[in-house]
Structures are given as C-alpha cells and as structure tokens.
Design an enzyme around this catalytic site. Structure first.
Site, short mmCIF file in Angstrom:
data_model
loop_
_atom_site.label_atom_id
_atom_site.label_comp_id
_atom_site.label_asym_id
_atom_site.label_seq_id
_atom_site.Cartn_x
_atom_site.Cartn_y
_atom_site.Cartn_z
N ASN A 299 16.37 35.78 5.77
CA ASN A 299 16.04 34.68 6.68
C ASN A 299 14.93 35.18 7.60
O ASN A 299 15.19 35.95 8.53
CB ASN A 299 17.28 34.27 7.48
CG ASN A 299 16.95 33.21 8.52
OD1 ASN A 299 15.91 32.56 8.46
ND2 ASN A 299 17.84 33.03 9.48
N HIS B 98 22.74 27.36 11.02
CA HIS B 98 22.54 28.67 11.65
C HIS B 98 22.80 28.56 13.15
O HIS B 98 22.49 27.54 13.77
CB HIS B 98 21.12 29.17 11.38
CG HIS B 98 20.93 30.61 11.71
ND1 HIS B 98 20.75 31.06 13.00
CD2 HIS B 98 20.90 31.72 10.92
CE1 HIS B 98 20.62 32.38 12.99
NE2 HIS B 98 20.71 32.80 11.74
N LYS C 166 13.20 33.48 9.71
CA LYS C 166 13.13 32.77 10.99
C LYS C 166 11.68 32.33 11.26
O LYS C 166 11.01 31.89 10.34
CB LYS C 166 13.73 33.62 12.11
CG LYS C 166 15.13 34.11 11.73
CD LYS C 166 15.88 34.76 12.85
CE LYS C 166 17.26 35.21 12.36
NZ LYS C 166 18.09 35.72 13.44
N GLU D 151 28.35 34.66 10.41
CA GLU D 151 27.43 35.32 11.32
C GLU D 151 27.99 35.25 12.74
O GLU D 151 27.79 34.24 13.43
CB GLU D 151 26.06 34.65 11.29
CG GLU D 151 25.30 34.81 9.99
CD GLU D 151 23.81 34.59 10.21
OE1 GLU D 151 23.05 35.50 9.90
OE2 GLU D 151 23.43 33.52 10.69
#
Length: 249
Positions: free
Chosen positions: A9, A95, A11, A167
C-alpha cells in the site's frame, strides 16, 4: 491450503515516473517467483502506468479506495468500473486512514465492499482497533462490530474470496508493530466471527493479513502464525529491495 498474499500500500507516495522505476526493478527482482501472491496498490494517478507494466507478470494490481457507485456526479471519486478498466484485481477498503481522515463509516465500507464484488474486484477489507480501545480491553468488541457491519448482507460465495487485513491503528506508520501472537489472536477472532456469520468452511477459506509497521526484520514473526496469511505493507513497500525482502521471506 491458503496461499500467502503480500500487498504493497503506497498511500500518497510515488509519481508516475517513480512508479515506473519501482515496478521495472521489482519485476527483475521477482522474476520467476510464484510462491506468494503479490499485489501492488499505487495511488490512482499511477494505476495506468502500473497496469501497462504489470500486464504480462504474475503481480496483481490493486487500488487504495473506490466509491460505491458505477458513475455519477461524485467529484473527485473513482468508480469500480474505472478500476476494472485499468485491470485492477484488488481494492483496499476501510483503511484506518480513510476511517480517520475522511470519516468513513462501517455502513459506507459495507457499500464499497458490495460494489467491489458486483464489479468483479476483490476487497482487501481493513479492520483494527485504536490504542485506547486496546488499553480498555475493547479489541474484541471493536473488531466484531467492524467485521459484522462491514460484511452485512454479503453472499457466502463472495465472503470466502475476501482478504481481511488486521491493522491495529496504533501500529500504522508508528514503527510499533503488534506481537505475532497478539495479531494471531485477533486473526483467530476474525475467523470466529466469520464462522458465526456464515460457517466454518468460509472462515477457513478467507485470507487474513497483518498490517502495521511490517518490515523485512519482523515479517517472519507474522507469517509463522497459523491464522495469518500475509501482510499489507506500507512504508517498507516503497523501495523495491525492501519489498522483495518481505515477499521472499
């Protein structure tokens, strides 16, 4: 046997040129590798260049977010059909940074997950508790609510394809990762919730990743846990060699 899955990821990092440079180098590093499934999730602006470069490789392309409508007057949003058009296989949904900075609710996340499946995308569905919730012994309550509300109304045959990324919010981008056994315990909890919502067979088919300050030094601690099937990697996925060291571990 569940195949391990390692997803990058990125971002809000990497221009198109930086994406091209990374992928060309990573393709060389990982040539011939088939053991684990590899997913790269660049920012939206780099999906096109990534799609072209990954076309004839085993590496899958993913997006970091999507809106639940097919099209419409939703300024700044990206639809599932746009992602399919760019050959995305996966899309990260829920997320903690989306929940935190953009006020995404479990209801919104549920709509996105349903829409992703409707248009042939596989969600990487993120769940996790904050530090204060963990300190107050609320981890099970928080995770249960996120999983149940996120998957509400989904068909069994879709749920068994989903990837769930645990996460813990307190471990993301902080340099503090959870201990392997703690992450494994939560992954086991997620399977228990899924088995209660659906059945044991479904709960054993879904793949669960750990995410939160994963790096080449600690990845083995997580992958050696019996309930954990991979990792969603942030900062350590931004350099080809670092990400490759995680993948091949």
């Amino acid at each position: 046997m569940r195949r391990k899955i390692i997803a990058a990821n990125w971002k809000m990092y990497k221009t198109c040129a930086e994406t091209e440079s990374f992928i060309k180098e990573f393709i060389e590093l990982s040539k011939g590798y088939e053991e684990k499934e590899i997913v790269i999730c660049p920012p939206f602006t780099s999906l096109y260049v990534a799609s072209k470069l990954l076309k004839d490789t085993a590496i899958k392309l993913g997006a970091q977010n999507m809106f639940w409508e097919k099209e419409g007057a939703y300024t700044g949003e990206i639809s599932p059909i746009m992602l399919k058009d760019l050959n995305c296989t996966y899309v990260i949904i829920g997320h903690s940074e989306r929940r935190n900075y953009f006020s995404e609710t479990n209801e919104m996340i549920n709509k996105k997950i349903k829409s992703a499946f409707n248009y042939g995308l596989i969600p990487i569905f993120c769940v996790g508790e904050k530090w204060e919730e963990r300190e107050r012994g609320k981890t099970e309550e928080v995770i249960t609510k996120q999983v149940r509300e996120g998957l509400e109304g989904l068909e069994k045959e879709n749920v068994e394809k989903i990837v769930i990324a645990y996460e813990p919010v307190w471990a993301i981008g902080t340099g503090h990762s959870a201990k392997g056994e703690d992450a494994n315990e939560v992954a086991g909890l997620i399977r228990k919730i899924i088995s209660e919502m659906y059945d044991t067979e479904v709960s054993q088919k879904i793949r669960i990743q750990y995410g939160g300050s994963v790096n080449p030094q600690n990845i083995t601690e997580f992958l050696s846990q019996n309930e954990i099937d991979g990792a969603l990697v942030g900062g350590a996925s931004l350099k080809p060699q670092s990400f490759w060291n995680i993948v091949k571990s």
